[in-house]
Design a protein around this motif. Structure first.
Motif, PDB file in Angstrom:
ATOM      1  N   GLY A  26       0.830  -1.210   0.000  1.00 38.15           N
ATOM      2  CA  GLY A  26       0.000   0.000   0.000  1.00 38.15           C
ATOM      3  C   GLY A  26       0.860   1.253   0.000  1.00 38.15           C
ATOM      4  O   GLY A  26       0.605   2.212  -0.738  1.00 38.15           O
ATOM      5  N   LYS A  27       1.909   1.218   0.814  1.00 39.53           N
ATOM      6  CA  LYS A  27       2.808   2.366   0.891  1.00 39.53           C
ATOM      7  C   LYS A  27       3.495   2.594  -0.472  1.00 39.53           C
ATOM      8  O   LYS A  27       3.587   3.727  -0.951  1.00 39.53           O
ATOM      9  CB  LYS A  27       3.850   2.056   1.982  1.00 39.53           C
ATOM     10  N   ARG A  30       0.967   3.909  -3.141  1.00 41.62           N
ATOM     11  CA  ARG A  30       0.562   5.313  -2.931  1.00 41.62           C
ATOM     12  C   ARG A  30       1.660   6.287  -3.342  1.00 41.62           C
ATOM     13  O   ARG A  30       1.393   7.466  -3.553  1.00 41.62           O
ATOM     14  CB  ARG A  30       0.153   5.531  -1.480  1.00 41.62           C
ATOM     15  N   GLU A  32       3.188   7.291  -6.120  1.00 39.95           N
ATOM     16  CA  GLU A  32       3.064   7.142  -7.580  1.00 39.95           C
ATOM     17  C   GLU A  32       4.398   7.436  -8.269  1.00 39.95           C
ATOM     18  O   GLU A  32       5.112   8.350  -7.875  1.00 39.95           O
ATOM     19  CB  GLU A  32       1.971   8.075  -8.104  1.00 39.95           C
ATOM     20  N   LEU A 101      -4.363   7.510  -8.668  1.00 40.15           N
ATOM     21  CA  LEU A 101      -4.888   6.957  -7.416  1.00 40.15           C
ATOM     22  C   LEU A 101      -6.307   7.449  -7.120  1.00 40.15           C
ATOM     23  O   LEU A 101      -7.063   6.777  -6.428  1.00 40.15           O
ATOM     24  CB  LEU A 101      -3.978   7.360  -6.248  1.00 40.15           C
ATOM     25  N   PRO A 105      -7.873   3.953  -6.271  1.00 42.08           N
ATOM     26  CA  PRO A 105      -7.106   3.971  -5.018  1.00 42.08           C
ATOM     27  C   PRO A 105      -6.652   2.570  -4.616  1.00 42.08           C
ATOM     28  O   PRO A 105      -7.263   1.580  -5.029  1.00 42.08           O
ATOM     29  CB  PRO A 105      -8.104   4.527  -4.000  1.00 42.08           C
ATOM     30  N   PHE A 106      -5.572   2.515  -3.838  1.00 46.21           N
ATOM     31  CA  PHE A 106      -5.150   1.225  -3.307  1.00 46.21           C
ATOM     32  C   PHE A 106      -6.244   0.708  -2.386  1.00 46.21           C
ATOM     33  O   PHE A 106      -6.712   1.411  -1.498  1.00 46.21           O
ATOM     34  CB  PHE A 106      -3.841   1.379  -2.525  1.00 46.21           C
ATOM     35  N   GLY A 115      -4.973  -1.496  -7.376  1.00 45.02           N
ATOM     36  CA  GLY A 115      -4.365  -0.171  -7.472  1.00 45.02           C
ATOM     37  C   GLY A 115      -3.280  -0.138  -8.524  1.00 45.02           C
ATOM     38  O   GLY A 115      -2.841  -1.184  -9.014  1.00 45.02           O
TER      39      GLY A 115
END
Ligand SMILES: [Zn+2]
Length: 385
Positions: A26-27, A30, A32, A101, A105-106, A115
């Motif tokens: 996730g990190k 996010r 990009e 995103l 989104p994730f 994502g």
């Protein structure tokens, strides 16, 4: 030294870390990192570098002016008894523009993580970190030194990274590429087509198409005739793909077109077919009197032929069996940086990244349940090669 390797033990450990893997994914997602946005790619690169440094690795940034900096990761202290080297290869850039995103989104749903670039290939970057973790938690020291090269321009043709990829691969006995693999079973890529682009430029002569058409030379007509010829170069049975996917020309409907241009996507399965195909293009001659034809380009990612992967795949199949699953292989029509390492004669196994679907689309996702087995497979390969 590797007597301690118990693949099932590795798998159990990695299963227990699934939520940590997802948190890191996730990190990463996010942050990009579109190929053409150096600042964003470098920000993401610093994030990746920090993860490796936290594990005691040495990270060298290979500085780039126009692209993101590539990262070379090496173990700080090579095992005293290490003989040889293995390269883990992957890319940090994505095909998604900044702001994607918002639309995608994730998120975690239906057993999948969704994502931008979850699949291609931030999932693979996460797997590499957790594979290394699993080995050190199990007290296993790989026989060979491990290096990782994380590049920043794979999605746009690897122009700036190619020399580093070839340089590092030459120092290694094997290259493991963490590109994604399709569901349901994540077949490894044991061959990939060679890929290139060829450009045709036609120059004619403008004239009024009503008053003096005979004074003109129609570049669009010339291009159309050439395209009809080129279409015959396509030989799907032999693994040769020739597709004119961009064509343009002309200025006004009442002006005989003075210029036209086409871009051709070319693909080959066999190394030996590259020259013959390129020569067919270079041998094209103008058809309309007075028209000029210029041809440029060629195959820039040579094919990854199966023989460069066969032994590694066989080994991976045995390890997978120990882990309790069957490993499959397939041929890909698309190229990756694995094409470059195989072409210089280094055994290469590709498609070891996350399993999922929807690459380069709004529906890009990976199967969460497959993260642990995949990381365990990578760890087992690193321990036994
Ligand atoms: Zn990729």
């Amino acid at each position: 030294m590797n007597n301690a390797l118990n693949p099932r033990e590795l798998l159990r450990d990695l299963r227990s870390r699934e939520s940590e893997m997802l948190r890191l994914l996730g990190k990463f997602v996010r942050a990009e990192s579109p190929s053409l946005d150096k600042t964003s790619v470098d920000d993401f690169g610093r994030m990746v570098a920090a993860e490796w440094r936290a594990r005691g690795a040495r990270v060298t940034a290979l500085r780039q002016k126009h692209r993101g900096d590539h990262l070379l990761v090496t173990s700080r202290r090579a095992n005293a008894r290490s003989t040889g080297r293995i390269l883990l290869l992957g890319h940090m850039d994505t095909v998604y523009d900044k702001g994607s995103l918002v639309k995608m989104p994730f998120r975690i749903a239906q057993g999948r993580a969704w994502g931008p670039a979850t699949f291609d290939m931030k999932g693979g970057l996460v797997l590499a970190l957790f594979a290394i973790d699993a080995l050190s938690r199990a007290g296993i020291h790989p026989r060979k030194e491990i290096a990782c090269l994380w590049t920043t321009d794979e999605e746009i043709g690897s122009e700036s990274s190619r020399k580093f990829i070839e340089r590092e691969a030459k120092l290694c006995d094997a290259v493991l590429v963490l590109e994604p693999a399709g569901e349901p079973r994540g077949a490894l890529k044991t061959s990939r087509k060679g890929v290139g682009e060829i450009e045709l430029r036609v120059t004619g002569r403008a004239a009024h198409s009503g008053l003096k058409p005979e004074e003109g030379i129609n570049a669009v007509h010339e291009l159309a005739l050439q395209i009809a010829r080129i279409a015959k170069f396509n030989q799907p049975r032999r693994g040769i793909g020739v597709h004119v996917n961009i064509a343009s020309g002309g200025t006004r409907t009442n002006v005989i077109a003075a210029e036209a241009r086409a871009m051709v996507d070319v693909r080959v399965t066999r190394f030996a077919d590259i020259r013959a195909l390129e020569q067919k293009f270079r041998a094209l001659k103008p058809i309309l009197p007075g028209a000029k034809l210029e041809i440029s380009g060629g195959v820039d990612r040579p094919p990854m032929e199966r023989k460069m992967s066969a032994a590694l795949f066989h080994h991976a199949q045995h390890l997978a069996a120990d882990l309790g699953f069957a490993l499959e292989e397939n041929a890909s029509g698309g190229g990756s940086d694995g094409n470059l390492t195989a072409a210089i004669g280094i055994p290469t196994l590709d498609g070891l990244g996350a399993i999922g679907s929807g690459a380069h689309s709004l529906r890009e996702n990976i199967l969460i349940h497959e993260l642990a087995p995949r990381a365990a497979l990578i760890a087992s390969l690193l321990a036994t090669l």
